[in-house]
Design an enzyme around this catalytic site. Structure first.
Site, PDB file in Angstrom:
ATOM      1  N   CYS A 132     -10.404  16.241 -15.727  1.00 17.58           N
ATOM      2  CA  CYS A 132     -10.599  14.793 -15.671  1.00 17.58           C
ATOM      3  C   CYS A 132      -9.782  14.012 -16.701  1.00 17.58           C
ATOM      4  O   CYS A 132      -8.585  13.801 -16.522  1.00 17.58           O
ATOM      5  CB  CYS A 132     -12.085  14.481 -15.801  1.00 17.58           C
ATOM      6  SG  CYS A 132     -12.537  12.804 -15.265  1.00 17.58           S
ATOM      7  N   LYS A 154     -12.356  21.399 -21.337  1.00 21.59           N
ATOM      8  CA  LYS A 154     -11.878  20.026 -21.431  1.00 21.59           C
ATOM      9  C   LYS A 154     -11.452  19.786 -22.868  1.00 21.59           C
ATOM     10  O   LYS A 154     -12.200  20.064 -23.821  1.00 21.59           O
ATOM     11  CB  LYS A 154     -12.995  19.061 -21.024  1.00 21.59           C
ATOM     12  CG  LYS A 154     -12.548  17.622 -20.841  1.00 21.59           C
ATOM     13  CD  LYS A 154     -13.679  16.802 -20.209  1.00 21.59           C
ATOM     14  CE  LYS A 154     -13.230  15.387 -19.876  1.00 21.59           C
ATOM     15  NZ  LYS A 154     -14.307  14.635 -19.184  1.00 21.59           N
ATOM     16  N   GLU A 179     -15.719  18.424 -11.558  1.00 19.81           N
ATOM     17  CA  GLU A 179     -16.292  18.454 -12.900  1.00 19.81           C
ATOM     18  C   GLU A 179     -17.793  18.213 -12.830  1.00 19.81           C
ATOM     19  O   GLU A 179     -18.267  17.325 -12.110  1.00 19.81           O
ATOM     20  CB  GLU A 179     -15.622  17.369 -13.755  1.00 19.81           C
ATOM     21  CG  GLU A 179     -16.182  17.256 -15.166  1.00 19.81           C
ATOM     22  CD  GLU A 179     -15.587  16.089 -15.943  1.00 19.81           C
ATOM     23  OE1 GLU A 179     -15.632  16.140 -17.189  1.00 19.81           O
ATOM     24  OE2 GLU A 179     -15.104  15.135 -15.306  1.00 19.81           O
TER      25      GLU A 179
END
Length: 556
Positions: free
Chosen positions: A388, A354, A279
């Site tokens: 994440c 995300k 990321e």
């Protein structure tokens, strides 16, 4: 001597059975005398005819692999007979007479799709040794070897004779399922991973114990591959490469691209199918914007996102590898998103964002979450990608697993060890609860001249389900913590399919969908990654679209 056993004969006398050797092999014509003796004992209450030597010879002639025998100390004590049928020719409503072609077995079709069981028995004196289970396991191996989609047979329910006055057949079956009643045949079949498809009436008219009823039983071959007109060899062994990226200063955009190319070239050199970047690995380019505020600097970084995407597409094709690009910031309609790309080696591209944004990303950058959640088809399996923080929400990975995900990729960036621990522990949990592989790659090192990106901590790794076919600790491979590295690991997709059906536990199959359900309100792939929202309530601006999503987006 292997082990001593004691069994009871019909007169109640105890006889010792000293077992020196147990063997499962293909049935031979010369086995018939022993077969007949065991069959006669197994079917003392049977009013139909028994297998003749001519019939056994014919079965061995037309389908030798399907005729199995189990021997104890050289004596035939059990048999499993089967044929191959094209199941659509018969369907679920058939009788034993029909499926066997009036006992002529002309229904056997070497090009069929189902292994049909026509007989299993074990001599009464040798029951309790789990010999029938060996025969069933051998049948399953044969089904997988021949790439047949299932094992099907009509199963007897011999104890139904004792309950027929008080229970109808379906009530009896349900009580056997819940173990309120024991049936020597049905209970055993359920224990060996077969399930009841339906009740068959008049399946075997001579079966007085079962009152002519039978249960249509099925075991599905999860490794079955349907043949196509243009067959493509699907990979079962997949190699993944993870880049544990060292944060460092890059004077130019071209210098960053050179480092990317180095890693892609290195991982592709090991014939890997995938390479995963972390990321926000391109954060070093923010150094030139350090005079700006944090929110301004991250927005200035977005000018490099599309050029990097184009570079990754070029590398995916030229190095023949599927690239998961980690993530990069992008501006769309004035909103800041954290976006990434799946660049396939055939030149096609998919995007992901995300979905869950951390409090720090909101306060420092004003970032917002995307809406797209889907499984991506590749030439090396079905994959999911969660960035994440998204990995810490189990619903997302479960929805992907229900869509067939085999490998979950997690590009991440964490600054402290406790933040890393959250991501790692959740990644391992996702692998266990969804019976899939999880690969995670992060950034290490520091960026002293980049606000809000000064320190990083990571230990990239590949995790597996926790079962006998996998490492005992569920860790396939791990990199050295906080050191730039490339991690390569091989993953066997076939093991996942076996684990989901034959594992010690069945986390996907055993969900109590009668008690709870999980819904995906936006159908996979129906909306773009970035969806325009109402400024008032953050919900889809078109109420009709919202209603359609609620109706059509349920996965179970």
């Amino acid at each position: 001597m292997l082990m001593p056993r004691t069994k009871s004969k019909k007169n109640g006398a105890e006889i010792p059975v000293n077992i020196e050797k147990v063997e499962v092999r293909l049935l031979r014509v010369s086995d018939y005398i022993g077969l007949y003796d065991s069959m006669r004992e197994a079917y003392k209450n049977w009013h139909g005819t028994l297998w003749t030597s001519e019939t056994i010879e014919k079965l061995i002639e037309i389908f030798p692999e399907g005729q199995l025998v189990v021997l104890v100390n050289g004596k035939v004590v059990g048999v499993a007979l089967s044929i191959i049928v094209n199941y659509d020719d018969f369907g679920d409503d058939h009788t034993y007479r029909e499926i066997t072609g009036k006992y002529s077995f002309t229904t056997h079709n070497p090009d069929g799709d189902v292994l049909y069981g026509i007989e299993v028995f074990v001599h009464p004196d040798y029951r309790g040794l789990r010999l029938a289970r060996r025969l069933y396991d051998a049948r399953k191996e044969l089904c997988m070897k021949l790439n047949l989609k299932a094992i099907v047979f009509g199963g007897r329910i011999p104890n139904y004779k004792d309950y027929s006055s008080t229970l109808n057949p379906m009530q009896y079956i349900e009580k056997v399922k819940t173990k309120e009643i024991y049936d020597p045949v049905l209970s055993f079949q359920l224990f060996n991973e077969f399930h009841v498809v339906k009740l068959l009436n008049n399946y075997m008219p001579h079966d007085e114990e079962s009152k002519a009823y039978a249960t249509l039983m099925e075991w599905n071959n999860v490794l079955y591959q349907k043949e196509t007109k243009h067959p493509m060899q699907k990979k079962t062994s997949v190699r993944v490469g993870l880049v544990q990226w060292q944060m460092r200063s890059f004077r130019t955009f071209e210098a960053l691209c050179e480092q990317i190319e180095f890693f892609v070239d290195s991982v592709a050199g090991y014939k890997s199918d995938f390479i995963l970047f972390p990321e926000l690995f391109n954060a070093p380019l923010m150094a030139e914007f350090n005079h700006q505020t944090q929110s301004e600097a991250i927005r200035s970084l977005t000018q490099y996102t599309e050029p990097l995407r184009d570079i990754f597409i070029k590398y995916a094709v030229s190095f023949n590898i599927n690239i998961i690009t980690g993530s990069m910031p992008i501006l769309q309609d004035g909103k800041l998103y954290n976006i990434g790309y799946l660049c396939r080696r055939d030149g096609s591209v998919d995007t992901y964002t995300k979905i869950h944004i951390t409090p720090n990303e909101i306060s420092a950058w004003g970032m917002v979450g995307g809406n797209k959640l889907k499984v991506y088809n590749t030439d090396a399996g079905k994959i999911g990608i969660l960035v994440c923080y998204d990995s810490e929400f189990p619903e997302l990975a479960r929805l992907l697993a229900l869509q067939g995900m085999e490998i979950l990729f997690i590009p991440f960036l964490t600054d402290t060890q406790n933040a890393f621990t959250r991501v790692k522990c959740c990644a391992q949990a996702r692998a266990i609860e969804n019976e899939c592989y999880v690969a995670m790659a992060g950034c290490v090192g520091n960026l002293p001249k980049v606000h809000n990106m000064d320190i990083q901590y990571a230990q990239s790794g590949v995790f597996t389900p926790a079962d006998f076919a996998f490492p005992t600790n569920g860790v396939r491979a791990e990199a050295t913590p906080n050191t730039e590295a490339v991690l390569i690991a091989d993953l066997e997709l076939g093991m996942l399919k076996k684990a989901r059906i034959q594992g010690s536990v069945h986390n996907l199959l055993d969900r109590r969908t009668d008690l709870y359900e999980l819904k995906q309100l936006i159908p996979p792939g129906n909306w773009d990654i970035i969806t325009k929202t109402s400024s008032q309530n953050g919900k889809p601006s078109n109420p009709m679209d919202k209603d359609k999503i609620a109706r059509d987006g349920i996965l179970g």
